[in-house]
Design an enzyme around this catalytic site. Structure first.
Site: not given
Ligand code: TYM
Length: 344
Positions: A122, A206, A209
């Site tokens: 990032k 991947k 967003k």
């Molecule tokens: P975020 O908002 O980026 O993504 C949310 C969830 O979607 C999954 N994900 C994907 N899975 C498969 N292929 C993809 N291209 C893809 N893009 C996103 C992410 O793995 C995630 O499960 N850090 C976390 C948010 C968070 C969190 C937590 C998760 C904050 N605290 C505690 C679990 C437990 C995140 O990046 O979310």
């Protein structure tokens, strides 16, 4: 001298996960995480958070953030999470997250965070100008999970390293404070064909967003025409689909589309190739678009309906925050005692 084996963590099993309210959700979020949220609620106590404290680690629009939280909560519910069963809430409504994150800041080590690849990706060459919060992001994530002593965390594969850090922090806290098994070592739940959905334009990146091209992703709110168009324009090669999974090697874009089909249709990759092996993308892509539209259209419709009644949605989130607080507040009192902080 022999020491008795340590008893394993004896607390209840509990599921926690979260998503950031930064722009709309996409097919990767849905297949990598949301589908599992729905499935797990029938077997476990589940807590699903909208992580707005994580969202402010990068530039954001303060006027839009609350509504973006509602949109993620609406997506959870529209996809099938039942707010009477599972807890759905917004992170900043529950004080334990920020408080435990500070305590974990004093447990985690700089070297552990410096290894986090997501920060490096990032920040790129601009690490010096990034917020301290972005660097610290995975510590807050550990606090999210451990504020509820969650044992299982459904996420996509990109979160694997953050989950390993959560386990390291939990283990270090338990040993530094001589509190064996106080925190569980949370297990990531990553398996399945949807764990790593790639960009439709470039099979090495991947689906995300933050990709500037909207053509690279299917948004949960895309209509059937947009979905059909995006799959039609998705990068592939001139060869037909292979007959076996072995034939996907070296064809990441094809592997991605087959994986998406398998995840959406709840089939294995072999089953998809059994049906489609030897056929061309001219037939496969419209079939894939149809399945995606069939799955996503009802979710988008239900999200729109939920977002009209803001009062009802906010009430669900208020109730969720109260239930989350009822679990995490007593746990934080114990943590304060263990660490030697002042009693409230
Ligand atoms: P975020 O908002 O980026 O993504 C949310 C969830 O979607 C999954 N994900 C994907 N899975 C498969 N292929 C993809 N291209 C893809 N893009 C996103 C992410 O793995 C995630 O499960 N850090 C976390 C948010 C968070 C969190 C937590 C998760 C904050 N605290 C505690 C679990 C437990 C995140 O990046 O979310």
């Amino acid at each position: 001298m022999t020491t008795a084996p340590m008893p394993a963590y004896a607390g209840p099993s509990r599921v926690f996960s979260g998503m950031q309210p930064t722009g709309g959700l996409h097919l990767g979020n849905y297949l990598g995480a949301l589908v599992k949220f729905v499935r797990l609620q029938h077997e476990h106590e589940c807590i699903y958070c909208v992580v707005d404290l994580h969202a402010i680690t990068i530039e954001h629009d303060p006027k839009a953030l609350q509504q973006q939280c509602r949109e993620v909560a609406a997506a959870y519910i529209a996809a099938g999470v039942d707010p009477k069963k599972a807890i759905i809430f917004v992170q900043s409504a529950v004080p334990a997250h920020a408080e435990l994150a500070w305590i974990f800041n004093c447990v985690a080590r700089m070297g552990w965070l410096e290894r986090m690849t997501q920060f490096k990706d990032k920040a790129g060459k601009n690490a010096e100008r990034m917020s301290v919060g972005l660097f610290d992001y995975p510590v807050l994530q550990a606090a999210d999970i451990l504020a509820y002593k969650a044992t299982h965390v459904p996420v996509g594969e990109d979160q694997k390293q953050h989950l390993e850090l959560s386990r390291d922090i939990a283990a270090r806290f338990n040993s530094d404070y001589n509190a064996p098994n106080f925190f569980p070592l949370p297990e990531p739940l990553i398996q399945g064909p949807g764990a790593r959905i790639m960009s439709l334009r470039d099979g090495s990146k991947k689906m995300s967003k933050s990709d500037p091209s909207d053509q690279s992703r299917i948004n949960l709110t895309d209509d059937a025409d947009a979905i059909a168009n995006k799959f039609k324009r998705a990068t592939t090669d001139p060869l037909p689909l292979p007959e076996t999974a072995e034939g996907l090697k070296g064809r990441p874009e094809v592997e991605n589309l087959v994986g998406i089909y398998a995840a959406l249709a709840d089939l294995s990759v072999d089953q998809v190739l059994g049906e489609w092996g030897g056929k061309g993308f001219g037939a496969f892509k419209p079939a894939l678009a149809d399945i995606a539209a069939q799955k996503l259209a009802p979710i988008a419709g239900e999200m729109r309906r939920l977002l009209v009644d803001r009062t009802a949605l906010d009430e669900i989130l208020r109730d969720g925050a109260a239930r989350a607080d009822a679990i995490s507040a007593p746990m934080m009192s114990q943590v304060r005692d263990i660490v030697g902080l002042w009693r409230r």
